[in-house]
Design an enzyme around this catalytic site. Structure first.
Site, short mmCIF file in Angstrom:
data_model
loop_
_atom_site.label_atom_id
_atom_site.label_comp_id
_atom_site.label_asym_id
_atom_site.label_seq_id
_atom_site.Cartn_x
_atom_site.Cartn_y
_atom_site.Cartn_z
N ASP A 117 73.40 36.65 64.85
CA ASP A 117 72.90 36.31 66.50
C ASP A 117 74.07 37.24 67.11
O ASP A 117 75.06 37.31 66.83
CB ASP A 117 73.22 34.88 66.55
CG ASP A 117 71.98 34.14 65.76
OD1 ASP A 117 70.75 34.56 65.60
OD2 ASP A 117 72.40 32.83 65.76
N ASP A 136 64.60 34.72 67.43
CA ASP A 136 64.08 33.44 67.80
C ASP A 136 63.41 33.51 68.92
O ASP A 136 63.01 32.65 69.04
CB ASP A 136 65.95 32.99 68.15
CG ASP A 136 66.78 32.96 67.05
OD1 ASP A 136 66.37 32.67 65.91
OD2 ASP A 136 67.95 33.13 67.02
#
Length: 165
Positions: A117, A136
Protein backbone atom coordinates in the site's frame (compact mmCIF):
# COMPACT_ATOMS: atom_id res chain seq x y z
CA UNK A 1 -17.52 -10.61 -21.56
CA UNK A 2 -14.64 -9.08 -23.48
CA UNK A 3 -15.25 -5.69 -21.83
CA UNK A 4 -15.10 -7.33 -18.39
CA UNK A 5 -11.76 -8.93 -19.26
CA UNK A 6 -10.24 -5.65 -20.48
CA UNK A 7 -11.51 -3.67 -17.49
CA UNK A 8 -10.00 -6.29 -15.18
CA UNK A 9 -6.76 -6.40 -17.15
CA UNK A 10 -6.36 -2.60 -17.06
CA UNK A 11 -7.13 -2.51 -13.33
CA UNK A 12 -4.57 -5.25 -12.68
CA UNK A 13 -1.85 -3.66 -14.82
CA UNK A 14 -2.29 -0.10 -13.55
CA UNK A 15 -2.20 -1.32 -9.95
CA UNK A 16 0.94 -3.40 -10.44
CA UNK A 17 2.67 -0.64 -12.45
CA UNK A 18 1.82 2.03 -9.88
CA UNK A 19 3.20 -0.14 -7.07
CA UNK A 20 6.36 -0.85 -9.03
CA UNK A 21 6.94 2.80 -9.91
CA UNK A 22 6.21 4.26 -6.50
CA UNK A 23 7.49 1.55 -4.16
CA UNK A 24 10.50 0.32 -6.13
CA UNK A 25 11.52 2.98 -8.66
CA UNK A 26 10.87 5.96 -6.35
CA UNK A 27 12.25 3.86 -3.47
CA UNK A 28 9.30 4.48 -1.19
CA UNK A 29 10.12 1.23 0.61
CA UNK A 30 13.41 2.85 1.67
CA UNK A 31 12.39 6.46 2.37
CA UNK A 32 8.91 5.53 3.68
CA UNK A 33 7.18 8.84 2.84
CA UNK A 34 6.82 11.24 -0.10
CA UNK A 35 4.58 14.29 0.08
CA UNK A 36 2.93 14.71 -3.31
CA UNK A 37 0.13 17.25 -2.76
CA UNK A 38 0.04 17.58 1.01
CA UNK A 39 -2.25 16.98 2.79
CA UNK A 40 -4.52 15.71 0.02
CA UNK A 41 -2.19 13.13 -1.52
CA UNK A 42 0.88 11.56 0.02
CA UNK A 43 2.81 8.37 -0.60
CA UNK A 44 3.33 6.41 2.60
CA UNK A 45 4.82 2.91 2.53
CA UNK A 46 2.59 0.21 3.99
CA UNK A 47 2.47 -3.57 4.19
CA UNK A 48 -1.04 -4.89 4.69
CA UNK A 49 -1.18 -8.46 5.90
CA UNK A 50 -4.93 -8.35 6.47
CA UNK A 51 -7.91 -6.90 4.67
CA UNK A 52 -9.09 -3.27 4.69
CA UNK A 53 -7.58 -1.21 7.49
CA UNK A 54 -5.39 -4.18 8.45
CA UNK A 55 -8.27 -6.26 9.83
CA UNK A 56 -7.41 -9.95 10.22
CA UNK A 57 -3.77 -9.07 9.70
CA UNK A 58 -2.13 -11.25 12.33
CA UNK A 59 0.67 -11.92 9.85
CA UNK A 60 0.43 -15.70 10.01
CA UNK A 61 1.07 -17.76 6.91
CA UNK A 62 -2.32 -19.43 7.37
CA UNK A 63 -4.18 -16.12 7.27
CA UNK A 64 -2.26 -15.15 4.13
CA UNK A 65 -3.39 -18.29 2.31
CA UNK A 66 -6.94 -17.99 3.63
CA UNK A 67 -7.16 -14.42 2.28
CA UNK A 68 -5.77 -15.57 -1.09
CA UNK A 69 -8.36 -18.37 -1.24
CA UNK A 70 -11.22 -16.04 -0.29
CA UNK A 71 -10.19 -13.52 -2.97
CA UNK A 72 -9.93 -16.28 -5.59
CA UNK A 73 -13.37 -17.67 -4.70
CA UNK A 74 -14.91 -14.18 -4.87
CA UNK A 75 -13.30 -13.57 -8.29
CA UNK A 76 -14.56 -16.87 -9.67
CA UNK A 77 -18.01 -16.20 -8.21
CA UNK A 78 -18.24 -12.72 -9.76
CA UNK A 79 -17.15 -14.01 -13.18
CA UNK A 80 -19.64 -16.90 -13.08
CA UNK A 81 -22.42 -14.59 -11.92
CA UNK A 82 -21.64 -12.03 -14.65
CA UNK A 83 -21.65 -14.73 -17.33
CA UNK A 84 -24.98 -16.19 -16.23
CA UNK A 85 -26.88 -12.91 -15.98
CA UNK A 86 -27.76 -10.40 -18.63
CA UNK A 87 -25.97 -7.35 -17.27
CA UNK A 88 -25.17 -4.08 -18.98
CA UNK A 89 -21.82 -2.71 -20.09
CA UNK A 90 -21.26 -0.65 -16.93
CA UNK A 91 -21.97 -3.66 -14.72
CA UNK A 92 -19.50 -5.72 -16.78
CA UNK A 93 -16.87 -2.98 -16.39
CA UNK A 94 -17.58 -2.87 -12.65
CA UNK A 95 -17.19 -6.65 -12.36
CA UNK A 96 -13.91 -6.44 -14.27
CA UNK A 97 -12.58 -3.70 -11.99
CA UNK A 98 -13.46 -5.72 -8.88
CA UNK A 99 -11.84 -8.91 -10.21
CA UNK A 100 -8.75 -7.13 -11.59
CA UNK A 101 -8.17 -5.29 -8.32
CA UNK A 102 -8.65 -8.41 -6.23
CA UNK A 103 -6.25 -10.42 -8.40
CA UNK A 104 -3.64 -7.64 -8.19
CA UNK A 105 -3.73 -7.87 -4.40
CA UNK A 106 -3.55 -11.67 -4.63
CA UNK A 107 -0.35 -11.35 -6.68
CA UNK A 108 1.10 -9.09 -3.97
CA UNK A 109 0.29 -11.70 -1.31
CA UNK A 110 1.90 -14.42 -3.42
CA UNK A 111 5.05 -12.40 -4.22
CA UNK A 112 5.61 -10.42 -1.01
CA UNK A 113 3.48 -12.19 1.59
CA UNK A 114 1.45 -8.99 2.07
CA UNK A 115 -0.26 -6.30 0.00
CA UNK A 116 1.81 -3.23 -0.86
CA UNK A 117 0.00 0.00 0.00
CA UNK A 118 1.26 3.50 -0.69
CA UNK A 119 -1.60 6.00 -1.13
CA UNK A 120 -2.57 8.24 1.76
CA UNK A 121 -5.15 10.99 1.58
CA UNK A 122 -6.06 13.50 4.26
CA UNK A 123 -8.21 16.59 4.20
CA UNK A 124 -9.71 19.39 6.18
CA UNK A 125 -7.57 18.99 9.31
CA UNK A 126 -8.23 15.25 9.54
CA UNK A 127 -5.03 13.21 9.45
CA UNK A 128 -5.82 9.84 7.88
CA UNK A 129 -3.40 7.19 9.20
CA UNK A 130 -4.43 4.53 6.65
CA UNK A 131 -2.81 3.68 3.33
CA UNK A 132 -4.27 1.89 0.35
CA UNK A 133 -3.43 1.11 -3.27
CA UNK A 134 -5.02 1.37 -6.70
CA UNK A 135 -6.35 -2.20 -6.46
CA UNK A 136 -8.35 -1.15 -3.39
CA UNK A 137 -9.82 1.74 -5.39
CA UNK A 138 -10.79 -0.63 -8.22
CA UNK A 139 -12.32 -3.17 -5.83
CA UNK A 140 -14.38 -0.46 -4.14
CA UNK A 141 -15.42 1.17 -7.44
CA UNK A 142 -16.32 -2.23 -8.89
CA UNK A 143 -18.44 -3.20 -5.90
CA UNK A 144 -20.27 0.16 -5.90
CA UNK A 145 -20.73 -0.10 -9.67
CA UNK A 146 -22.26 -3.56 -9.35
CA UNK A 147 -24.71 -2.18 -6.80
CA UNK A 148 -25.75 0.77 -8.98
CA UNK A 149 -25.52 -0.76 -12.46
CA UNK A 150 -27.11 -4.13 -11.79
CA UNK A 151 -30.86 -4.07 -11.90
CA UNK A 152 -32.91 -6.57 -10.01
CA UNK A 153 -35.35 -8.51 -12.14
CA UNK A 154 -38.87 -7.25 -11.74
CA UNK A 155 -41.57 -9.85 -11.13
CA UNK A 156 -43.95 -10.48 -14.00
CA UNK A 157 -47.12 -8.44 -13.72
CA UNK A 158 -50.00 -10.36 -12.30
CA UNK A 159 -52.87 -10.63 -14.69
CA UNK A 160 -56.34 -11.32 -13.41
CA UNK A 161 -57.59 -14.79 -14.22
CA UNK A 162 -60.70 -15.08 -16.31
CA UNK A 163 -63.49 -17.31 -15.13
CA UNK A 164 -63.14 -20.82 -16.42
CA UNK A 165 -59.34 -20.89 -16.52
Amino acid sequence: MRIMFWAGFLAFITDQLSKYLVVHMMELSRIMSIDVLPPLLNFRYGENRGINFGLFGDGSDASRWILIAIAAVICVGVVIWARRHAIGVWAKISAGLLVGGALANVVDRLVYGYVLDFLNMSCCGINNPFVFNMADVYIFAGAIGLIFFTSTPKPAPKTPRKKGQ
